[in-house]
Structure formats: C-alpha cells, structure tokens
Design a protein around this motif. Structure first.
Motif, PDB file in Angstrom:
ATOM      1  N   TYR A  25       8.703 -15.379   1.727  1.00 29.33           N
ATOM      2  CA  TYR A  25       7.879 -14.159   1.696  1.00 29.33           C
ATOM      3  C   TYR A  25       7.113 -14.048   0.381  1.00 29.33           C
ATOM      4  N   PRO A 110       7.911  -4.736  -6.456  1.00 29.36           N
ATOM      5  CA  PRO A 110       8.338  -3.767  -5.443  1.00 29.36           C
ATOM      6  C   PRO A 110       9.636  -3.046  -5.770  1.00 29.36           C
ATOM      7  N   PHE A 111      10.515  -3.676  -6.555  1.00 31.06           N
ATOM      8  CA  PHE A 111      11.815  -3.078  -6.833  1.00 31.06           C
ATOM      9  C   PHE A 111      11.945  -2.583  -8.262  1.00 31.06           C
ATOM     10  N   LYS A 116       4.988  -0.177  -9.250  1.00 31.71           N
ATOM     11  CA  LYS A 116       5.077  -1.245  -8.267  1.00 31.71           C
ATOM     12  C   LYS A 116       3.857  -2.154  -8.304  1.00 31.71           C
ATOM     13  N   GLY A 138       3.123   2.964   1.761  1.00 27.96           N
ATOM     14  CA  GLY A 138       3.976   1.850   2.140  1.00 27.96           C
ATOM     15  C   GLY A 138       3.267   0.514   2.234  1.00 27.96           C
ATOM     16  N   SER A 139       2.023   0.432   1.782  1.00 30.54           N
ATOM     17  CA  SER A 139       1.221  -0.773   2.012  1.00 30.54           C
ATOM     18  C   SER A 139       1.696  -2.005   1.270  1.00 30.54           C
ATOM     19  N   ILE A 140       2.603  -1.861   0.321  1.00 31.63           N
ATOM     20  CA  ILE A 140       3.149  -3.063  -0.328  1.00 31.63           C
ATOM     21  C   ILE A 140       4.592  -3.302   0.113  1.00 31.63           C
ATOM     22  N   GLU A 141       4.954  -2.732   1.243  1.00 36.92           N
ATOM     23  CA  GLU A 141       6.296  -2.894   1.791  1.00 36.92           C
ATOM     24  C   GLU A 141       6.232  -3.704   3.088  1.00 36.92           C
ATOM     25  N   VAL A 142       7.302  -4.380   3.436  1.00 33.99           N
ATOM     26  CA  VAL A 142       7.358  -5.216   4.634  1.00 33.99           C
ATOM     27  C   VAL A 142       7.078  -4.417   5.915  1.00 33.99           C
ATOM     28  N   PRO A 143       7.654  -3.205   6.102  1.00 31.49           N
ATOM     29  CA  PRO A 143       7.375  -2.475   7.350  1.00 31.49           C
ATOM     30  C   PRO A 143       5.886  -2.204   7.579  1.00 31.49           C
ATOM     31  N   TYR A 144       5.128  -2.026   6.520  1.00 32.07           N
ATOM     32  CA  TYR A 144       3.687  -1.809   6.662  1.00 32.07           C
ATOM     33  C   TYR A 144       3.034  -3.044   7.262  1.00 32.07           C
TER      34      TYR A 144
END
Length: 192
Positions: A25, A110-111, A116, A138-144
């Motif tokens: 990823y 991210p963390f 971020k 949430g655009s830099i998160e996996v669900p997005y």
C-alpha cells in the motif's frame, strides 16, 4: 509493531511477508503521488529480523517470510525512490511518505505525529508551507479510496486507479526479492 500469525508468516501461502502484507500500500501510494513512472532497476533486501524471536506470539519455526524490507529504486525521469517497510522495526515513527523535489515537497503521516498532510513549495532559500485547502473528508484514508472505487463501478466510470499501475508495484517487489536473493541491483523488465 505487530507481526501477524497464521499463514501471514509462511512463504508458501502468503508469497511474502511484511512487504506483501501491507508494504504494498505504501509503495503503491508513493508511485501514485509520483504519477506512476516506469521502474528501471531495483536494489533491495528482504530480511527476517524479528521472526525467529522466542518472545513472539507466533511459532518461530514456521516463520519463513521477511518481516523487514528495503529497496532503492531507479524510476523513469531521473527519479529515485528509497522504500523501507517492516512489521516490527524498533523506531517510534510510524508509517510515512515523503517526496521532495526542486519545487517543494509533500509529507504524509496518516498516524501522526503532527499534521497528516504537509505541502511545501519553493526552492532552497524560499521554502514555505502551503495550505492544501479543504480536502474531502477522509480522503487520505483507505475507506475513502475503496469508496471511490466502488462508486466508479456503480456509476460505470473507469477505475480511479487504473489496474495497469499495479503492475509497477508488483514488478518492483519481484525485483526487490530477486535483488535480495542475488545480492545485487537488478533491471526491471516491463512486459510488452
């Protein structure tokens, strides 16, 4: 700092360790941010540093994958990439990506710690932070990313991430594993 158990630690069913599990990823995200330049060569290591520790929650005798890997990748356009990933490295820092060039830089954490996303523009003497503006929540998160992919399928649009770009990620990992086995830099052959 977490090494999974089960088939994640076995070469035969998993095909690889930390790199294949979640390092993929990070590498894909960096290649995406760079515009998917073609990989030319890779020099890398895939090592089992912590896998045979007697204090883990897994069976060290079954541990046959890498838990740490590094790569130096030469990409088209004179771009070089240093990549490192581990399940359990002894650093306080968490996952991060940093890209720098003559006109600025981007840093993604991210963390944490800190922001971020950090963008900087300028050269040697005038580097300044840039407000990225309002990013989609949430655009830099996996669900997005998963949501964008599903939305493209539902609406009949092309995938937001073309499938052929994943080929570069796979070829880099294949080269990394081969380089580690041979102990030297290897050229990456692109099919077609």
């Amino acid at each position: 700092r977490g090494i999974p158990g089960g088939t994640f630690i076995q070469q035969e069913p998993a095909g690889g360790g930390a790199l294949m599990d979640n390092g993929v990823y990070t590498l894909d995200a960096v290649l995406n941010m760079l515009g998917h330049p073609k990989p030319l060569t890779v020099s890398g290591t895939a090592d089992n540093t912590f896998g045979h520790s007697p204090d883990g929650k897994w069976d060290p005798a079954r541990f046959s994958v890498e838990d740490f890997g590094t790569a130096y990748v030469r990409l088209e356009g004179g771009i070089t990439l240093f990549f490192a990933h581990s399940w359990a490295i002894d650093f306080d820092e968490q996952w991060q990506m940093r890209i720098a060039g003559q006109g600025g830089s981007v840093e993604l954490r991210p963390f944490g710690p800190g922001p971020k996303l950090r963008l900087r523009r300028g050269g040697y003497s005038d580097l300044q932070d840039v407000d990225p503006g309002a990013l989609p929540p949430g655009s830099i998160e996996v669900p997005y990313a998963v949501g964008q992919f599903v939305e493209a399928i539902v609406q009949g649009r092309p995938s937001p991430v073309p499938a052929e770009t994943f080929l570069y990620t796979n070829l880099i990992f294949d080269g990394l594993y081969e380089s580690s086995r041979l102990g030297c830099e290897v050229a990456i052959s692109l099919p077609g």
